[in-house]
Design an enzyme around this catalytic site. Structure first.
Site, PDB file in Angstrom:
ATOM      1  N   LYS A   1      -7.179   4.713   5.148  1.00  9.87           N
ATOM      2  CA  LYS A   1      -5.886   4.432   5.774  1.00  9.87           C
ATOM      3  C   LYS A   1      -5.074   5.714   5.836  1.00  9.87           C
ATOM      4  O   LYS A   1      -5.065   6.490   4.879  1.00  9.87           O
ATOM      5  CB  LYS A   1      -5.105   3.393   4.970  1.00  9.87           C
ATOM      6  CG  LYS A   1      -5.748   2.030   4.864  1.00  9.87           C
ATOM      7  CD  LYS A   1      -4.869   1.108   4.024  1.00  9.87           C
ATOM      8  CE  LYS A   1      -5.484  -0.262   3.869  1.00  9.87           C
ATOM      9  NZ  LYS A   1      -4.622  -1.157   3.026  1.00  9.87           N
ATOM     10  N   ASP A   2      -4.338   5.901   6.921  1.00 16.01           N
ATOM     11  CA  ASP A   2      -3.519   7.110   7.028  1.00 16.01           C
ATOM     12  C   ASP A   2      -2.490   7.189   5.904  1.00 16.01           C
ATOM     13  O   ASP A   2      -2.304   8.236   5.287  1.00 16.01           O
ATOM     14  CB  ASP A   2      -2.852   7.206   8.397  1.00 16.01           C
ATOM     15  CG  ASP A   2      -2.142   5.930   8.844  1.00 16.01           C
ATOM     16  OD1 ASP A   2      -1.721   5.145   7.981  1.00 16.01           O
ATOM     17  OD2 ASP A   2      -2.015   5.728  10.066  1.00 16.01           O
TER      18      ASP A   2
ATOM     19  N   THR B   1       0.802  -1.223   0.000  1.00 18.26           N
ATOM     20  CA  THR B   1       0.000   0.000   0.000  1.00 18.26           C
ATOM     21  C   THR B   1       0.837   1.277   0.000  1.00 18.26           C
ATOM     22  O   THR B   1       0.620   2.176  -0.815  1.00 18.26           O
ATOM     23  CB  THR B   1      -0.943   0.002   1.221  1.00 18.26           C
ATOM     24  OG1 THR B   1      -1.838  -1.097   1.104  1.00 18.26           O
ATOM     25  CG2 THR B   1      -1.743   1.293   1.292  1.00 18.26           C
TER      26      THR B   1
END
Length: 551
Positions: free
Chosen positions: A170-171, A87
């Site tokens: 997501k951060d 990611t």
């Protein structure tokens, strides 16, 4: 020594500057183009392999993926062209146009050589989430990103008048799209709110406060995710009963357990797109009073969670993609009305693909399996201890990266190259291991000339990556479970992702069999925005899809 097994697999790999590949020169750029879009939307569907887009295409509705495929340009042979298909690395590639050997985001997590501790790609203990609990390894800033992004260049070119906003479940999905000078908002699994961090501001603007005060995340409490299509539509998926997943908490009311559970299904994506609408209106994106373009990054996280838990061959993954398709249709219609179809442009891609679960692959008579990473490293330590008596060569590991204790080697008078070779020979004899890259091998000029070698060299950063990088065999992964799926390798199922572009005044519709890379997005958008590309960008301008002005 502490060993961390990363799922998804954080396969950190490749390259010195001299190893960067030559790309085929692009055709001459069109002489004239339409004025820049008022709003550029860059969307990443976390964990969406190209294969799923093709396999389920006939079941899509009219306004989502089908609209992009028919009204936009589609590259069927597009790739996240590095060996670290996770990611953080994939999101970084999208708007930097750079490979990990330059941008420094080599995995989701890796080992800090200075402290010996594991670090998270976007952690920064000098900053906190605004109004939310912040853990020591939470993602709060892009400080570890070593290059600039398209949004940074857009802000610079417009004297900071352009607005750059990125949103994700997501951060890391938000922060690595926002860059150093944009603004990132991420879903908080403890509260269900969207929050930014003190890197970007000290207090949320009023529109964010109003949005969170409305508690839209609570509307899904007690709802059940059921298949949206007829039973027969799922005949192409792995065998198993149709599903019904309910969203609740043990306490009987919305709480942290419920908000975390929301991430593993379609509702967190629905919330992300709702918050994106709020950001468009709250920041007046696409209607910038200064008359300059704005940039919106949206990373949709749920597909990755679903694929990890159930596998991309599952009915849950199939259904989630159909639901996401309908969500996109609604969002695109909103943009048409709010910004105007003539005024906005979208690029949709993914940060990585996915392997099928090992169990499913085995049913298909594919050589597949899992390598227990803890046992692998323990065995390697034992082997090296016997080979180099009195020395403990391994300082730490965060697979696929293994880090040596160089001080211990120097003190004992042991050559690093000897340890590398001994470790490599032992690892290659283990089940499920395809190759082992050593620091010496990475630092040597050139390579074998294979695709695997190219991708691994691109993804290896001289300081951040390990002294060894272990590559599993195709359809094998690191892990000790008996279900679920993962990604992170340099194989096609992990690298081949969608790359779709749509913009009535800028993009010529059509499908393309020509090879493209995700790193091509940033320089192509820079051309359309009439700004310079990010400093580390190595992609090409996708001139074959650019529409000349007036056509």
């Amino acid at each position: 020594m502490r060993t961390t097994i990363l799922l998804p697999l954080a396969l950190a790999a490749s390259c010195c500057a001299t190893a960067a590949p030559a790309r085929t020169p692009a055709a001459p750029q069109p002489a004239a183009q339409a004025p820049a879009p008022k709003l550029v939307v860059v969307m990443a569907v976390d964990g969406l392999p190209q294969e799923q887009l093709v396999r389920y295409r006939a079941q899509f509705g009219q306004g989502g993926f089908r609209r992009l495929l028919e009204q936009g340009a589609w590259f069927a042979d597009a790739h996240q062209a590095h060996g670290t298909t996770v990611t953080a690395v994939g999101h970084t590639a999208i708007l930097t146009g750079a490979y990990p050997y330059q941008h420094g985001i080599v995995a989701n997590n890796w080992i800090d050589r200075a402290t010996g501790e594991e670090i998270y790609c976007t952690e920064d203990r000098a900053h906190q989430y605004i109004g939310e609990a912040t853990g020591p390894h939470d993602g709060t800033s892009p400080a570890r990103l070593k290059v600039d992004t398209l949004g940074d260049q857009l802000r610079y070119a417009t004297g900071n008048r352009a607005k750059v906003v990125a949103i994700s479940g997501k951060d890391r999905g938000a922060i690595l799209l926002a860059g150093k000078n944009g603004t990132a908002y991420m879903y908080m699994e403890g509260s269900g709110n969207f929050a930014s961090s003190t890197w970007y501001m000290q207090q949320h603007p009023a529109w964010v406060q109003r949005y969170n005060a409305g508690k839209p995340q609570d509307r899904y409490y007690g709802k059940t995710w059921r298949p949206m299509l007829a039973d027969s539509a799922y005949a192409m998926d792995a065998e198993g009963p149709l599903f019904a997943l309910s969203y609740y908490s043990e306490s009987g009311q919305p709480d942290a357990g419920y908000y975390k559970r929301l991430k593993e299904g379609p509702y967190v994506d629905e919330l992300t797109l709702d918050f994106a609408r709020a950001a468009i209106e709250g920041e007046q994106l696409g209607a910038n009073p200064a008359g300059v373009p704005d940039l919106l990054g949206v990373s949709l996280s749920a597909h990755d969670y679903v694929n990890h838990r159930y596998g991309p061959e599952s009915r849950m993954s199939h259904d989630h993609l159909q639901r996401l398709d309908r969500m996109l249709a609604g969002f695109f219609t909103y943009l048409d009305k709010r910004v105007g179809f003539d005024n906005w442009l979208i690029v949709l891609t993914a940060d990585h693909g996915f392997a099928n679960s090992a169990e499913f692959s085995q049913q298909q008579r594919v050589d597949a399996g899992r390598v227990d990473g803890k046992q692998l490293i323990a065995g390697l330590e034992q082997h090296l201890a016997a080979a180099f008596k009195g020395v403990k060569p391994i300082a730490n590991a965060s697979l696929p990266n293994v880090y040596f204790d160089q001080q211990a080697l120097d003190k004992a008078g042991v050559k690093r190259a000897d340890v590398e070779q001994a470790a490599r020979n032992w690892l290659l004899a283990q089940t499920g291991i395809a190759d082992v890259y050593t620091r010496t091998r990475f630092e040597e000029a050139g390579g074998t000339g294979t695709r695997l070698d190219l991708l691994m060299r691109r993804a290896w950063h001289r300081y951040e990556s390990g002294d060894l990088v272990v590559v599993p065999r195709a359809y094998w992964s690191f892990g000790s479970g008996t279900s679920g799926a993962t990604h992170g390798t340099p194989y096609a199922y992990d690298t081949n992702v969608p790359l779709l572009m749509m913009g009535k005044r800028w993009i010529t519709p059509g499908s393309h069999a020509t090879y493209a890379e995700v790193v091509d997005i940033a320089p192509t958008l820079a051309t359309l925005l009439n700004i310079r590309p990010p400093a580390g960008a190595e992609g090409r301008v996708l001139t074959e899809v650019l529409r000349p002005a007036g056509k």
